[in-house]
Each structure stands twice: as C-alpha cells, then as structure tokens.
Design an enzyme around this catalytic site. Structure first.
Site, PDB file in Angstrom:
ATOM      1  NE  ARG A  82      -2.442  -1.105   3.504  1.00 34.64           N
ATOM      2  CZ  ARG A  82      -1.807  -0.588   4.302  1.00 34.64           C
ATOM      3  NH1 ARG A  82      -1.839   0.666   4.507  1.00 34.64           N
ATOM      4  NH2 ARG A  82      -0.925  -0.874   5.533  1.00 34.64           N
ATOM      5  CE1 TYR A 210       1.341  -7.001  -3.692  1.00 29.26           C
ATOM      6  CE2 TYR A 210       0.559  -5.698  -2.029  1.00 29.26           C
ATOM      7  CZ  TYR A 210       1.252  -6.767  -2.113  1.00 29.26           C
ATOM      8  OH  TYR A 210       1.452  -7.504  -1.426  1.00 29.26           O
ATOM      9  CE  LYS A 219      -6.993  -4.011   4.740  1.00 26.71           C
ATOM     10  NZ  LYS A 219      -5.658  -4.251   5.388  1.00 26.71           N
ATOM     11  CG  HIS A 239      -7.155  -3.073   9.800  1.00 24.89           C
ATOM     12  ND1 HIS A 239      -5.937  -2.655  10.119  1.00 24.89           N
ATOM     13  CD2 HIS A 239      -6.959  -4.048   9.082  1.00 24.89           C
ATOM     14  CE1 HIS A 239      -4.925  -3.471   9.213  1.00 24.89           C
ATOM     15  NE2 HIS A 239      -5.495  -4.586   8.686  1.00 24.89           N
ATOM     16  CB  SER A 261      -0.872  -3.480   7.999  1.00 27.84           C
ATOM     17  OG  SER A 261      -1.838  -2.732   7.564  1.00 27.84           O
ATOM     18  CB  CYS A 263       0.621  -6.241  13.789  1.00 30.90           C
ATOM     19  SG  CYS A 263       1.832  -5.029  13.473  1.00 30.90           S
ATOM     20  CG  ASP A 288      -7.372  -7.228   6.792  1.00 29.03           C
ATOM     21  OD1 ASP A 288      -6.491  -7.326   7.527  1.00 29.03           O
ATOM     22  OD2 ASP A 288      -7.561  -6.639   5.832  1.00 29.03           O
ATOM     23  NE  ARG A 380       0.098  -8.647   2.427  1.00 27.82           N
ATOM     24  CZ  ARG A 380      -0.480  -8.308   3.552  1.00 27.82           C
ATOM     25  NH1 ARG A 380      -1.742  -8.799   3.948  1.00 27.82           N
ATOM     26  NH2 ARG A 380      -0.115  -7.393   4.246  1.00 27.82           N
TER      27      ARG A 380
HETATM   28  P1  GTP Z   1      -2.292  -7.599   7.244  1.00 29.08           P
HETATM   29  O1  GTP Z   1      -2.785  -8.739   6.304  1.00 29.08           O
HETATM   30  O2  GTP Z   1      -1.240  -6.811   6.680  1.00 29.08           O
HETATM   31  O3  GTP Z   1      -3.498  -6.700   7.778  1.00 29.08           O
HETATM   32  O4  GTP Z   1      -1.428  -8.494   8.385  1.00 29.08           O
HETATM   33  P2  GTP Z   1      -1.880  -9.374   9.743  1.00 29.08           P
HETATM   34  O5  GTP Z   1      -2.390  -8.447  10.740  1.00 29.08           O
HETATM   35  O6  GTP Z   1      -2.949 -10.643   9.375  1.00 29.08           O
HETATM   36  O7  GTP Z   1      -0.605 -10.076  10.069  1.00 29.08           O
HETATM   37  P3  GTP Z   1      -0.293 -11.691   9.905  1.00 29.08           P
HETATM   38  O8  GTP Z   1      -1.181 -12.596  10.782  1.00 29.08           O
HETATM   39  O9  GTP Z   1      -0.125 -12.222   8.444  1.00 29.08           O
HETATM   40  O10 GTP Z   1       1.201 -11.997  10.623  1.00 29.08           O
HETATM   41  C1  GTP Z   1       2.231 -10.905  10.125  1.00 29.08           C
HETATM   42  C2  GTP Z   1       3.718 -11.479  10.446  1.00 29.08           C
HETATM   43  O11 GTP Z   1       3.568 -11.475  11.966  1.00 29.08           O
HETATM   44  C3  GTP Z   1       3.866 -12.896  10.014  1.00 29.08           C
HETATM   45  O12 GTP Z   1       5.153 -12.841   9.484  1.00 29.08           O
HETATM   46  C4  GTP Z   1       3.531 -13.872  11.027  1.00 29.08           C
HETATM   47  O13 GTP Z   1       4.547 -14.988  11.109  1.00 29.08           O
HETATM   48  C5  GTP Z   1       3.994 -12.775  12.300  1.00 29.08           C
HETATM   49  N1  GTP Z   1       3.321 -13.230  13.547  1.00 29.08           N
HETATM   50  C6  GTP Z   1       2.012 -13.490  13.769  1.00 29.08           C
HETATM   51  N2  GTP Z   1       1.553 -13.816  14.801  1.00 29.08           N
HETATM   52  C7  GTP Z   1       2.739 -13.783  15.653  1.00 29.08           C
HETATM   53  C8  GTP Z   1       2.953 -14.028  16.949  1.00 29.08           C
HETATM   54  O14 GTP Z   1       2.052 -14.188  17.837  1.00 29.08           O
HETATM   55  N3  GTP Z   1       4.204 -13.630  17.379  1.00 29.08           N
HETATM   56  C9  GTP Z   1       5.358 -13.381  16.576  1.00 29.08           C
HETATM   57  N4  GTP Z   1       6.426 -13.450  16.849  1.00 29.08           N
HETATM   58  N5  GTP Z   1       5.184 -13.336  15.202  1.00 29.08           N
HETATM   59  C10 GTP Z   1       3.680 -13.198  14.811  1.00 29.08           C
HETATM   60  C1  SPV Z   2      -2.813  -4.528   5.039  1.00 25.85           C
HETATM   61  O1  SPV Z   2      -1.949  -3.914   4.751  1.00 25.85           O
HETATM   62  O2  SPV Z   2      -3.469  -4.266   6.283  1.00 25.85           O
HETATM   63  C2  SPV Z   2      -3.509  -5.613   4.307  1.00 25.85           C
HETATM   64  C3  SPV Z   2      -3.047  -6.041   3.023  1.00 25.85           C
HETATM   65  O3  SPV Z   2      -4.588  -6.256   4.788  1.00 25.85           O
HETATM   66  S1  SPV Z   2      -3.845  -4.677   1.735  1.00 25.85           S
HETATM   67  O4  SPV Z   2      -4.917  -5.385   1.254  1.00 25.85           O
HETATM   68  O5  SPV Z   2      -2.498  -4.920   0.814  1.00 25.85           O
HETATM   69  O6  SPV Z   2      -4.126  -3.622   2.860  1.00 25.85           O
HETATM   70 MN    MN Z   3      -5.003  -5.686   6.893  1.00 25.66          MN
END
Ligand code: GTP
Ligand code: SPV
Ligand code: MN
Length: 596
Positions: A82, A210, A219, A239, A261, A263, A288, A380
């Site tokens: 983004r 993207y 979003k 979110h 994002s 996290c 999400d 992704r």
């Molecule tokens: P968006 O799709 O961008 O909104 O991300 P999200 O909030 O869904 O994050 P996601 O669950 O995909 O995790 C993002 C990164 O953080 C990945 O590389 C995970 O492996 C890492 N991660 C997720 N949960 C944990 C956790 O509990 N501990 C640690 N250390 N890393 C984590």
């Molecule tokens: C985020 O960045 O929080 C996502 C990926 O979930 S995107 O759809 O690119 O915003």
């Molecule tokens: Mn997101």
C-alpha cells in the site's frame, strides 16, 4: 466514446440499472477501452480469464500436482505494498479528512485523476466487477462495482468478495452502490493515486496493480468509505479479525481484535490451540475486517465483509499457522513469492530446508546464502475462506456473531505488557486510541519505526481521527451489553532482540484468560495501566520459556511509560480541539497514577 462503446455497455449489460449503466458509460467514455466485459463470477469465466492471464504472462502456473489451481503473480518491483503517501480522502472540507489523512479537494482530484484516466484503457478491456461486501442479502451487506483494466484484480476480487451475478441481482435497480474505478496505468510511482470521495461513495485508483491499492472492496470500501458510512449510520467498520473460541463445555465466545497491518490478525484468527488445550477450538469468522452494529438484543454483532484472505506469506509454516498452510494448498493466487525448480512456491520462514536454488520474487535466479530475500517481505496469498479448515460455520451468517471481547494489539519490542484488561469501555477506547506499533512491509516506507496507530486504523480511517474516537465513545450509549476491552503485545523482545513470548498457537493461553475474564471466572490484579492476570493465571507449563521471560514480557516500567506518554501527547495534540474530552481525562488519570 464511439458508438461501439455505447453499444457494448447497453447491449451486453446483464442489468437494467440505469444509474449503473450511465456510470459505466461515463467511465468508458473517459478511459476508452477496446472492450467492456461484465463479470458474472462463473467458473467458466474464471477459467477463461485465468487462461488469458497465463497467456499474457500475468499469472505463472505453479506445479499443478503439488498446488492444484494455484498461480504466481509478480508485480512491478516498484508496486509491492500500500502507498499511504499517495492515498487521499477527498472530502469537500479539509478538516473532515482530519490531520492523519492526506487530503485533496474533490474537484481538483477528479480533474487531476481524470487526466490520467483519459484514454488509459485504450487497447485494453474494461471489466465490470459487481461485488457484495458481506453475506448476500444481509442487513449489513454493501454492494460495490469496480471497473478495472486488470485481470489480476478481477481474479483476486473473485476470491476476496462475493462477486458477479448474485451481487448484481442483490443491487437490482438501486443507486446505492460504491463506484470504484481502477486503471493500472503505466505503474509509475509518480503517477499513482488512491482517492476516496466518501460523499459520492466513489473510489478512484490509478497507477498501481497491488493489493490494498486496487482490490477496492477491501481497504478502500470496507474500511475508508465504510468507516465514514459507519459514523453516519451508527456502526463501526474496523481493521479487525473475528474469531469464535469454544471451550471444552461447548460454550463459544466471539472476539474481535485490531492489530495493525502484518501484526498477526490472520495468525490469531486461524490459531490452533496447543496440546494442553484439549477440547478447545478456535474458528475463523474473518481475518482482516469487521463490520459491527448493535443487534436487536443490544449486543454488538460483527460480520466479515470479505469472502477470502489476502494474507502475508513470509513466516507462514506448519508450526506457526497450519490452517493457513492448508488454506493455500489449492486454488490460491500467490503474489511476489519465490519459485522452486519444480514449480512450487517458497518464502522465508517456510518449513524445511532452504532450497539450493530458486527464482526470486522478481524472476531472477537466487542461490542459497544470497543476502537478499527470495520472497518479498510483503508477499501475499489470495485464498478463498472456504479453504480454511477452521472456518466458522457463522462466517456466512448475515446477522454476524455477538462480540464479547475486543482486543487491541500493536507490535512493540518494549513498553507494552503481554496483556491487560481495560477498566471500562472509555478506558478501553483510550487503550485503542493510544496504540502504537512498529511499521511493517505492508506499506511502503521505513520498517520498524514506532508510530501511533489508533485502533490499527491510522491508514484506513476515512474521516477525522478525533471524530472517529468520539464515535467509539458514543457507541457505548447504544450497546447494552458492552464487550470487554483488552490490550495485548505478542512482540516484546529481550535485550538481544529475541521475542519474549512464543506467540502463535501459544497465544491461546492469553485468549483463555480473556475468555475467563469475559465470563467473570477469574479475579484479577490491578495495575496502573489496567487489570492484569495474577501470577499463574496465564499457564506456562509446557513452554520452553525461561522464568524471567514471562516476568519481562508482563513487566511495566516507569521510565518506558514516561516516553510513551510523551509520544501519546504528540498524537493527541495533533487532533487539536477534536481530541475527545473523555480521552483527555483518561490521559490525566494515567499520568496521575504513574505519578509523572
Ligand atoms: P495484514 O494482512 O497486513 O493486515 O496482516 P495481519 O495482521 O493479518 O498479520 P499476519 O497474521 O499475517 O502476521 C504478520 C507477520 O507476523 C507474519 O510474518 C507472522 O508470522 C508474524 N506473527 C503473527 N503472529 C505472531 C505472534 O504471535 N508472534 C510473533 N512473533 N510473530 C507473529
Ligand atoms: C494490510 O496492509 O493491512 C493488508 C494488506 O491487509 S492490503 O490489502 O494490501 O491492505
Ligand atoms: Mn490488513
């Protein structure tokens, strides 16, 4: 536009909706595509578009024995996340967009982008993509139509939303639909704009191909326009992931959680409890986005407006997220991952040995030991939610699920303890408002810098952040059974940069405490920041964890909180007179508790 274009709009169109037809006609006149294709969402259409995408090199077929129905897409290397600095809220008044958004005057934005869209689809096809955000026919569901010249967008929208004829049927003759216009342009980062016109329920996105920039239901509609509509109509667009956690007695508790994002939302939403939690089950409603409104019984009900997952690939493996691994085993589009010699996908943090040789995310040869990452850190997967073994049976329920707990969590290497519970709703809103998080690869810019990210909505709030926080405070008047509010931090580190808390499935241990608190099953301990688990209330048996790690992960340090308070002050000052009184009072109370 030539008469052939007009004929194409009117003749082939599977709708008599006059507003829709005239808007498509106007957009086609501006962008001048060679063809207009109305998408119906059928299997035949998917097959045809996929074949065409392969022929044009937009999709690379993966090893169909190992990953049936899976394809790889490589985006332009300048177009991998983004672009927050090129994202605008175009309200008539600048103050309505607030200090945390980029603003452009709507007239100026329409003119500026109009020049870019002028003839931008010459030689190309304009796809008309009708879609529903939310279960079809549901009271919270919204219809959008995205006009795009990208097959990649169409195929992604097909997974991420309820796309095609059913959405068009739900719309009928209504003029109440989001108007999204997207053109890939020449993918020049200097001519890339993501503009939102909330007053017109319109989104114009130019110059990117993207994810969050171009899948306009996500979003742009579900959060930026959604949050604006939510304030007008008295609901919340957040979110947040949504999960149901069922205890061994069979009682299910629904939880929504906002993490910024990259996290941990997808991981938390798909979590598999550790062995010691026999009889417990976590099921995914959404990973999400949550749309939440007050139900007839006075509880807060959440739906997931999406139908698929656009998830972070790196770090995903059979230990961290087995459900995600199963989800992406078939019918998945991968964007910017690496490819193995036998046509499978690879990324940093995948199970097994690092292959000797790969083709990296940019299509270049890559050898083991190469310092550059083979997969892009923001690579992704796009996968249908029906692939998820842990999908909640309520994921398609138009009424949504009643939320008992709301969790806010940032990525903080220090300062913020593992878990705490807010004293009440207002204090919980304060915890959400004062969230900070280290930036990630999900947006372009520097990674690892702490920034204030209220409720994980900094990049997604479609109006003034002060009004947004006030709206959260006001919601408590209409919710008779208020969810309890919590704060978590999975990302605290020791002085060597190692995570203190094991995270992933082990987060069940924290979730159990949250569930117990929701149902009033455990007493708690008061601290300056909020209520925390008493010693032993978060079980640590079976964890390979030095005893001091848990103490460190849960510690509250006065000096760290002094600088945290300063950083929060800068944020509230930015809101000026729109910083809600109730939150300023919470701030004063915290300062006096900390004695600083
Ligand atoms: P968006 O799709 O961008 O909104 O991300 P999200 O909030 O869904 O994050 P996601 O669950 O995909 O995790 C993002 C990164 O953080 C990945 O590389 C995970 O492996 C890492 N991660 C997720 N949960 C944990 C956790 O509990 N501990 C640690 N250390 N890393 C984590
Ligand atoms: C985020 O960045 O929080 C996502 C990926 O979930 S995107 O759809 O690119 O915003
Ligand atoms: Mn997101």
């Amino acid at each position: 536009m030539s008469s052939t274009h007009q004929a194409a709009v009117g003749h082939d169109a599977p709708t008599k909706n006059a507003d829709l037809l005239s808007w498509v006609t106007r957009c086609a006149r501006m962008t001048q595509p060679d063809r207009i294709v109305w998408c119906d969402g059928s299997e035949a259409e998917k097959k045809r578009l996929t074949e065409q995408a392969v022929k044009e090199g937009i999709l690379i077929p993966l090893n169909q024995e190992k990953r049936p129905g899976c394809y790889l897409h490589r985006s332009n290397p300048n177009d991998v996340a983004r672009v927050e600095h090129l994202t605008f809220i175009c309200t008539p008044n600048k103050t309505d967009a607030g200090p945390t958004n980029n603003w452009m005057d709507p007239e100026q934005a329409y003119t500026k982008l109009g020049l870019l869209f002028d003839g931008s689809m010459k030689g190309r096809t304009l796809y008309v993509v009708p879609y529903a955000m939310g279960p079809l026919g549901g009271p919270s569901t919204k219809i959008g139509v995205e006009l795009t010249d990208s097959i990649y967008v169409v195929l992604n929208m097909r997974i991420m939303t309820r796309m095609g004829k059913p959405a068009l049927d739900m719309l009928g003759d209504s003029e109440d639909f989001n108007r999204g216009l997207h053109s890939t342009g020449d993918v020049n980062p200097d001519r890339r704009y993501i503009c939102h016109f909330p007053q017109d329920n319109t989104i114009w996105s130019f110059g990117s191909g993207y994810g969050g920039n171009v899948l306009l239901g996500k979003k742009c509609l579900a959060l930026r326009i959604g949050s604006y509509l939510g304030r007008e109509e008295g609901w919340l667009a957040e979110h947040m992931l949504i999960l149901g956690v069922t205890d061994p007695k069979g009682q299910t508790t629904y939880v929504a959680a906002a993490f910024p994002s990259a996290c941990g939302k997808t991981n938390f939403a798909m979590m598999i409890p550790p062995k010691s939690y026999q009889g417990w089950k976590v099921e995914t409603v959404g990973d999400d986005i949550a749309w939440m409104r007050v139900g007839p019984d006075g509880r807060l009900y959440a739906i997931n407006p999406e139908a698929g997952y656009f998830g972070v690939v790196p770090g995903t493996n059979t230990k961290t997220n087995p459900n995600a691994m199963a989800t992406i085993a078939k019918d998945t589009l991968f964007t910017n991952v690496a490819m193995t010699a036998d046509g499978d996908v690879w990324w940093e943090g995948k199970d097994g040995e690092v292959p000797e040789e790969l083709v990296d995310w940019q299509g270049r040869p890559w050898k083991k030991g190469c310092p550059e990452k083979a997969a892009h850190p923001n690579s992704r997967f796009t996968a249908p939610m029906t692939n998820n073994p842990a999908l909640s049976p309520k994921a398609n329920d138009p009424q949504g699920v009643p939320i008992s707990a709301i969790i806010f969590g940032g990525r903080r290497s220090n300062t913020v303890p593992l878990v705490l519970q807010a004293f009440n709703w207002t204090h919980g809103v304060f915890l959400g408002a004062t969230m900070g998080s280290e930036t990630t690869a999900a947006a372009t810019g520097k990674v690892g810098v702490v920034r204030r990210d209220p409720m994980a909505m900094l990049p997604f709030c479609g109006y003034h952040m002060g009004d947004y926080l006030q709206h959260w405070l006001d919601m408590q008047k209409s919710i008779t059974h208020l969810p309890k509010i919590f704060q978590v931090n999975w990302f605290r580190q020791d002085k060597n940069g190692k995570y203190l808390w094991p995270g992933y499935g082990e987060n069940m241990r924290v979730l159990e405490w949250i569930v117990n608190r929701v149902h009033g099953r455990v007493p708690t301990q008061e601290t300056l920041l909020g209520w925390v688990p008493r010693q032993g209330d978060i079980p640590i048996q079976g964890l390979d964890l030095p005893p001091e790690a848990i103490a460190e992960a849960t510690s509250i340090k006065a000096d760290e909180w002094k600088s945290e308070l300063k950083s929060q002050e800068v944020f509230f000052e930015q809101l000026g007179t729109k910083a809600p009184e109730a939150l300023m009072l919470q701030r004063k109370l915290l300062i006096s508790r900390l004695g600083s």
